[in-house]
Structure formats: structure tokens, C-alpha cells
Design a protein around this motif. Sequence first.
Motif, mmCIF file in Angstrom:
data_model
loop_
_atom_site.group_PDB
_atom_site.id
_atom_site.type_symbol
_atom_site.label_atom_id
_atom_site.label_comp_id
_atom_site.label_asym_id
_atom_site.label_seq_id
_atom_site.Cartn_x
_atom_site.Cartn_y
_atom_site.Cartn_z
ATOM 1 N N THR A 1 -1.478 12.284 -0.223
ATOM 2 C CA THR A 1 -2.440 13.286 0.228
ATOM 3 C C THR A 1 -2.803 14.197 -0.942
ATOM 4 O O THR A 1 -1.929 14.773 -1.586
ATOM 5 N N SER B 1 -5.280 5.970 -0.667
ATOM 6 C CA SER B 1 -4.417 4.791 -0.612
ATOM 7 C C SER B 1 -4.461 4.045 -1.933
ATOM 8 O O SER B 1 -5.523 3.910 -2.551
ATOM 9 N N VAL C 1 -6.417 11.651 2.352
ATOM 10 C CA VAL C 1 -5.419 10.605 2.152
ATOM 11 C C VAL C 1 -6.002 9.525 1.246
ATOM 12 O O VAL C 1 -7.011 8.902 1.580
ATOM 13 N N LYS D 1 0.842 -1.196 0.000
ATOM 14 C CA LYS D 1 0.000 0.000 0.000
ATOM 15 C C LYS D 1 0.876 1.244 0.000
ATOM 16 O O LYS D 1 1.902 1.307 0.692
ATOM 17 N N THR E 1 -7.811 1.708 -5.499
ATOM 18 C CA THR E 1 -7.735 3.031 -4.871
ATOM 19 C C THR E 1 -8.842 3.138 -3.836
ATOM 20 O O THR E 1 -10.014 2.839 -4.135
ATOM 21 N N ASP F 1 0.372 5.598 0.205
ATOM 22 C CA ASP F 1 -0.579 6.680 0.461
ATOM 23 C C ASP F 1 -0.102 7.983 -0.158
ATOM 24 O O ASP F 1 1.105 8.260 -0.223
#
Length: 467
Positions: free
Chosen positions: A198, A210, A208, A194, A230, A196
Motif C-alpha cells: 500500500t 501489486s 494497493v 504476487k 507492476t 501487494d
Amino acid sequence: MGIYNALFSGASGLTSFGEAVRVVGDNIANVNSIGFKSQSVSFTDVLSQTIGVSSTGSQQVGNGVKIGTISRNQMQGSIQNTSSATDMAINGNGLFALRDPATNQTSYSRAGSFQLDKNFNLIDGGGNIVQGYAIDPLSGKAIGSATDLSFGNLAAQAKSTANVTSSLTLDSTAPVLPTGTVFNPADPATFHFKSDVTVFDALGATHVVSQQFTRMGQDAAGNNVWDYHTSVDGKEIVGGTAGTPTEVGAPTASTVSAGGTVTAIGTQTLVFGPAGELVQENAPPATFNWSGSAASTITLNFGNAAGQGTLYPVATADSQGITGTGLDATVQMAGAFATRQVSKDGYAAGFLDTLTTDSSGTVSGTFTNGQRRALFQVALAKFPNDAVLNHVGGNLMQETIQSGSPVLEKPGNGGMGTITPYGLEQSNVDLAAEFVKLIVVQRGYEANSKTILTTDQMLSSLMQLKR
């Protein structure tokens, strides 16, 4: 009575040289005045009187001296560096145009010591507002007529994120998940890695996002196939539940045969070649229906896919239609998963923080959200004869009949000089030359006083003839 005329001739010398001392003294007094231009005095004789005529012509006697002209030296002064972002020096021709807000009178000056007032107007020490041209934010060019340089109520409005580029390293040794595994963003067992990022919505709020990656196996050509998903926290989007990761969109997973071979790639899929290069990128734009803000569509980019063979032709290998080596962003290599870099556009709302000026006189603002844009361009004025402008004090000059009307232009255009930011033009007074002039004027004054003294003695002798 020529002897009496000698008195008046001497007196004219005292008057003229006395005024010359004033000019020299004014130069010396302003040796540290910003942008000051020194003056020079030239003398001329007074109309002569004819006292007789001879065979060689008229016999004339002068009647003294007077000041002919007081000219201003327009030579460029030296430029001293400062630490103020609003200080400017003109390197070459031109004058700053300054408007008095009380009378609307425009004055002109070489002194570029400016600061912001309480209303964020750029002013000189006397409160006169610097004139310039507004810059169109779209074209980046100066538009319209000269106006006040005012930086009040300026803000950088928020801009939603429209593009995200992920540079990742996926682990080629990751085991394929058991057949029948269904992706669940809340269950780490249903994906491998994963990453992340922003992003910003239209109001500048941050969210946020992912990206989860799952290794699906190899296709018939031996290329490794990865599906990605997503997701965001449910509270971020319409219809979601706070604290529950929610997938955005409904991608179709890659199809895997009973023997473990990928027979068809999914709608959100990355395919990597034998050197770990990205050869196929299926990454459609993702639409996020944000809670409390307008929906935004984000293009997800994982690099410029190379394409390979007939299964992944170059023309359709990359979602953005830009093909390359496949090694410029996301790749697949043996080793630990890593997020090397994630870049995005968009930004939150911001307010004006600092100002900077360049050599073209363009004043740019840097905002608290990191954005920077050009705001104004300083205007410079040039007169047909700026040496005869009316000096009104405070380093200011005003138009006269003899000077002609000014032409306003941008720095560097039409013969105008350029701007030196963080600098001030110093006075062009040469102290050594002024002291020499002072000595010469002083001697001239003393000589004329001797003329008066001698004439007085002669008159005294005349008066004694009566005894």
C-alpha cells in the motif's frame, strides 16, 4: 534619659524578630510550592549614641536592632517525577520566561507546571504563555527570537511514497511457464507469485500496488531469471477501468531461446545466482498517474545486487548503484513463496496527537499519521543577580534595577541548566532548619519583651520616689 531609650531598643527587637517570624512562617507555608526558594533574615545593629568621651575613646550605647537583609536561597530544589508530558524542571541555572498575553509583561519562574489552553498555547497556572524558539523543520535547529510556544493549527502534511523496498523469497522450483505466455495482471496463470504493498499519493490517499513475478528460466551461466510487473486497479490511475487490474509502464520481457535459455534479460528483471543471491537488478522507477492526485514516481528496490562475471558486472548490477551480498532483501530459495517484509516511505496527512520534551528543552510533536518532528525549544533566562528579582506571587518574578536585564538562551548553552521532562522542581525549604530558626527567633522576641518589662519596672520605681 537613657532609661527611655531602653524601651525603644526593646521595641526594635520586637519589631525585627516579629518580621523574622513572618519570613520563617512564609518559608514553612511554601514548603510544597513548586520552585519556591526559601529566605533568610540577617540582623544589624542601629547607629549607636555617644554618651561621653574617655581616655580610651568614645563611650557609645546601641539603640537596638533592625533587619539588615532578607536574602533568598538559590539552592536547587529536588525534582519530583510526574506523569504529565508538559511538566518540566530546570536542572541547573535559569528561569522559564512567561509572557502575560493581557499586558505583554514578561515574568520569570522556576515552576514548570504547564498545560495547554483552548488555543493550544503552553501556559502556566496563571495563563502566562511559555516562551521559546521555533524549530526549522528542514534543519531541525532553533531559529529566530523567543516567541510563544503555541501548538495550534499544526499538521503533518501528506507525503507521497517515493521508495519501496521488497524483501521476498521466490521459489526456485517454480516451473517455467509455457512458451508464448503473455502477462495479464488479471490472469494468475500468466505469472507465478504476487506481492501487494500500500502506497500513498501526494494527497495522502492509499493505493494497493501489486508486484507479479514470473520465472523465465536460466541464462547461459545457470542463473535463474525472473521478470516482474507492476499493476494497480484501473480506477486508481488515469484512463483505467474500475475493477480491472492495469499494468503500470510497458516493460520489455526477457528473451528466451527455443531451447529454454534466457539470452537477454528484460527491463524489469531480477537475476539470482547459485546461492539464491540477487546478482542483477533491473528495476527502473515506476510512474503512477493517479486519478485525482498528482502523478508520483516510485523507486522499486529489491535489495543490493552482488553482480557476477562479465554478463552482470558489479558496476551495473544494481538499479540504485549500491552493490552488496545480494542476500539482504529479495532472494530465491527452494520452498514456498513468501513476502518477508515490504517497507515504504510516504504517509497520509495527520494532526498533532501528543507532545514530548527532552533534556535540551526541545518539544516534539507526534502526529496521528505516526510522524514525529521537533516543534519548539524552550527558552531559559538568566539574570546578573536573580536573587533580587521582584516576587509578584503565583511563583512569578519580575526584573528589577538591581537584578539587571535577562539573557535568553537555550537549555544547556551558555551556562544554562538542562530540562528534566516529566518532572517538577520542589521547594528548597528545609523544615528542620526552619523550625530551629523559629525557636531562635521566638527566644529573641521573648528576651526583648523582658527588656521592655524590666525597663517598665524601673520607671515604676522612679515614679514612686516622689511619695
